[in-house]
Design a protein around this motif. Structure first.
Motif, PDB file in Angstrom:
ATOM      1  N   ALA A   1      -9.454 -12.400   0.306  1.00  0.00           N
ATOM      2  CA  ALA A   1      -9.592 -11.280   1.166  1.00  0.00           C
ATOM      3  C   ALA A   1      -8.354 -10.913   2.117  1.00  0.00           C
ATOM      4  N   GLU A   2      -7.839 -11.930   2.816  1.00  0.00           N
ATOM      5  CA  GLU A   2      -6.653 -11.890   3.741  1.00  0.00           C
ATOM      6  C   GLU A   2      -5.559 -11.499   2.859  1.00  0.00           C
ATOM      7  N   VAL A   3      -5.275 -12.100   1.934  1.00  0.00           N
ATOM      8  CA  VAL A   3      -4.187 -12.003   0.984  1.00  0.00           C
ATOM      9  C   VAL A   3      -4.113 -10.472   0.322  1.00  0.00           C
TER      10      VAL A   3
ATOM     11  N   MET B   1      -1.467  -7.440   1.073  1.00  0.00           N
ATOM     12  CA  MET B   1      -0.963  -6.762   0.268  1.00  0.00           C
ATOM     13  C   MET B   1      -1.075  -5.354   0.442  1.00  0.00           C
ATOM     14  N   LYS B   2      -2.103  -4.780   0.724  1.00  0.00           N
ATOM     15  CA  LYS B   2      -2.430  -3.394   1.099  1.00  0.00           C
ATOM     16  C   LYS B   2      -1.485  -2.973   2.046  1.00  0.00           C
ATOM     17  N   GLN B   3      -1.166  -3.710   3.266  1.00  0.00           N
ATOM     18  CA  GLN B   3      -0.351  -3.400   4.465  1.00  0.00           C
ATOM     19  C   GLN B   3       0.861  -3.246   3.976  1.00  0.00           C
ATOM     20  N   LEU B   4       1.393  -4.244   3.323  1.00  0.00           N
ATOM     21  CA  LEU B   4       2.748  -4.043   2.640  1.00  0.00           C
ATOM     22  C   LEU B   4       3.027  -2.753   1.671  1.00  0.00           C
ATOM     23  N   TYR B   5       1.940  -2.541   1.152  1.00  0.00           N
ATOM     24  CA  TYR B   5       2.093  -1.275   0.162  1.00  0.00           C
ATOM     25  C   TYR B   5       1.930   0.032   1.120  1.00  0.00           C
ATOM     26  N   ALA B   6       1.267  -0.130   2.166  1.00  0.00           N
ATOM     27  CA  ALA B   6       1.183   1.175   2.952  1.00  0.00           C
ATOM     28  C   ALA B   6       2.899   0.971   3.924  1.00  0.00           C
TER      29      ALA B   6
ATOM     30  N   ALA C   1      -1.703   3.988   7.822  1.00  0.00           N
ATOM     31  CA  ALA C   1      -2.442   3.174   8.758  1.00  0.00           C
ATOM     32  C   ALA C   1      -3.821   2.824   8.171  1.00  0.00           C
ATOM     33  N   ALA C   2      -4.634   3.980   7.700  1.00  0.00           N
ATOM     34  CA  ALA C   2      -5.844   3.721   7.248  1.00  0.00           C
ATOM     35  C   ALA C   2      -5.903   2.739   6.089  1.00  0.00           C
TER      36      ALA C   2
END
Length: 71
Positions: A8-10, A14-19, A34-35
């Motif tokens: 879940a952390e990974v 990955m979502k944060q990097l994609y954002a 941000a969302a």
């Protein structure tokens, strides 16, 4: 540095990097990114700074100087 992350952390990272990538390419708004990153706008702005991505965008020095004068 803790290299032992849960799945879940990974996935979240990955979502944060994609954002960050979407925002850097100006494909999505700050609020949307941000969302997506599951952060507040303020948290996401700080996260962007870690990757040297600015929330300010100017076409040239003259536009920057005009904005600075009018601030």
């Amino acid at each position: 540095m803790n290299v032992h992350k849960t799945q879940a952390e990974v996935a979240l990272y990955m979502k944060q990097l994609y954002a960050v990538d979407l925002y850097k390419k100006k494909q999505m708004s700050l609020g949307y990114c941000a969302a997506l990153a599951e952060m507040s706008k303020e948290e996401f702005i700080h996260f962007l700074a870690e990757f040297e991505v600015s929330i300010f965008s100017f076409d040239d020095d003259e536009e920057f100087e005009n904005e600075f004068k009018n601030a």
